[in-house]
Scaffold this motif. Sequence first.
Motif, PDB file in Angstrom:
ATOM      1  N   TRP A 120       0.848  -1.193   0.000  1.00  0.00           N
ATOM      2  CA  TRP A 120       0.000   0.000   0.000  1.00  0.00           C
ATOM      3  C   TRP A 120       0.880   1.238   0.000  1.00  0.00           C
TER       4      TRP A 120
ATOM      5  N   ARG B 124       0.561   5.734  -0.357  1.00  0.00           N
ATOM      6  CA  ARG B 124      -0.383   6.839  -0.227  1.00  0.00           C
ATOM      7  C   ARG B 124       0.230   8.107  -0.782  1.00  0.00           C
TER       8      ARG B 124
ATOM      9  N   ARG C 179       4.065  10.152  -3.795  1.00  0.00           N
ATOM     10  CA  ARG C 179       3.526   8.877  -3.364  1.00  0.00           C
ATOM     11  C   ARG C 179       4.602   8.119  -2.572  1.00  0.00           C
TER      12      ARG C 179
ATOM     13  N   TYR D 102      -4.994   6.386  -1.045  1.00  0.00           N
ATOM     14  CA  TYR D 102      -4.244   5.155  -0.805  1.00  0.00           C
ATOM     15  C   TYR D 102      -4.336   4.261  -2.044  1.00  0.00           C
TER      16      TYR D 102
END
Length: 115
Positions: A36, A38, A45, A93
């Motif tokens: 993951w 975000r 990012r 996300y």
Amino acid sequence: QVQLEESGGGLVQAGGSLRLSCTASRSIFEFNAMGWYRQAPGKQRALVAGYTNAGGTNYADSVKGRFTISRDNAKNTLHLQMNSLKPEDTAVYYCNAVRIGSDYWGQGTQVTVSS
């Protein structure tokens, strides 16, 4: 081709919890790595939590002890349990998967934490 579909984002008050899910169109055993990321407005990012190709996990320092990454192999799904959320966790996300040297991304899911 690989499709990744995220779900579970939303608006929550500080201190609350959310659980994100990412369902892949292929068996997650085929991926070298999954995780993951975000991206907050005006920022790059960045990795939040991920599984490495060695099977271990790593977390951003800012989420250690609050977020937990897990996977359901039978459902080809990656989860991110987020507890004790803070306003600074507000971001889009993204689910990421790496397969044979190619990067795949989901469309992103918005998480907004109000103070």
